[in-house]
Design an enzyme around this catalytic site. Sequence first.
Site, PDB file in Angstrom:
ATOM      1  N   LYS A  13      43.200  64.492  41.001  1.00 26.61           N
ATOM      2  CA  LYS A  13      41.928  64.724  40.313  1.00 26.61           C
ATOM      3  C   LYS A  13      40.839  64.980  41.349  1.00 26.61           C
ATOM      4  O   LYS A  13      40.948  64.602  42.518  1.00 26.61           O
ATOM      5  CB  LYS A  13      41.535  63.528  39.435  1.00 26.61           C
ATOM      6  N   ASP A 141      41.498  53.881  37.893  1.00 26.62           N
ATOM      7  CA  ASP A 141      41.700  55.317  37.652  1.00 26.62           C
ATOM      8  C   ASP A 141      42.982  55.616  36.874  1.00 26.62           C
ATOM      9  O   ASP A 141      43.207  56.758  36.464  1.00 26.62           O
ATOM     10  CB  ASP A 141      41.749  56.091  38.977  1.00 26.62           C
TER      11      ASP A 141
END
Length: 293
Positions: A13, A141
């Site tokens: 990401k 996350d």
Amino acid sequence: MTNDTITIKAPAKINLSLDVTGRRENGYHDLRMLMQTIDLYDELTIKKTAESGIHFSMNRELPDHIPPEKNLVWKAAKLLQEHCHITDGLDIYLEKNIPAAAGLAGGSSDCAAALIGINELCDLGLTLGQLCDLGVTLGADVPFCLQKGTMLSEGIGEILTRLPDLSPLWALLIKPDISVSTGYVYTHLKLDEITSHPDTEHLIDCIRRHDDASLARGLSNVLETVTIPEYPILAELKTFLSDNGAIGALMSGSGPTTYGLYQDEILARMALKKAKEQYPDYDVLLCRTRLPE
């Protein structure tokens, strides 16, 4: 997938924005981030074995040389074994392509892929929500990495709001040959001295309207106030990307990976070639802002 083996992709990401809105009494920080999956990924191959326990290996050693049982992949497997009373042994091989300790959530994504893969391989029947509840105990996350896409992330990273898919832009990533401690960055963040915060609502509006140019101009990460003074090369990389066709450039996470967004593939590939020439010792990777196929 066969009856006893499954292979799962674990995409990286980037942060389109990262804001810190406060600090809790327990030391955790309240965050407001825009996160985006890119098509750079690790790959996990998970196999059921008759031999009990978890055997974990990977194609290369990580910089911190942690033992297997400290790796988030191993922890994810152990958590599911205990939570779901799995009797099979698990042999897990990680093909590592995402640079480690880079601000790209590689470890969290590997953890998420392990949860997804074991859930499917062992026919556990856990929902995505249940996997997220388990995953957040391993890392803030992990829920994002389980769900992927374009998201607003709040709290310590566990409160997620799905946004429309971002346009498939090109992202040129440059990771210097340095390690940045996330703990160091947050410890040295001076919230009361930050004068410029991301305009998160504006960026969300840009995403909804597919206004890529305005989104790129508004890229913002308050952690740059700590990491860039410590590692001035990151400011140089942002300038390099902007000077070579990027419509916006930013440090992802707590760094050190710095990326530039491109609407034009030719410009992106020209910048890729130049970056590899100018920074031969750095990881230089060209990706797209989309889910891996």
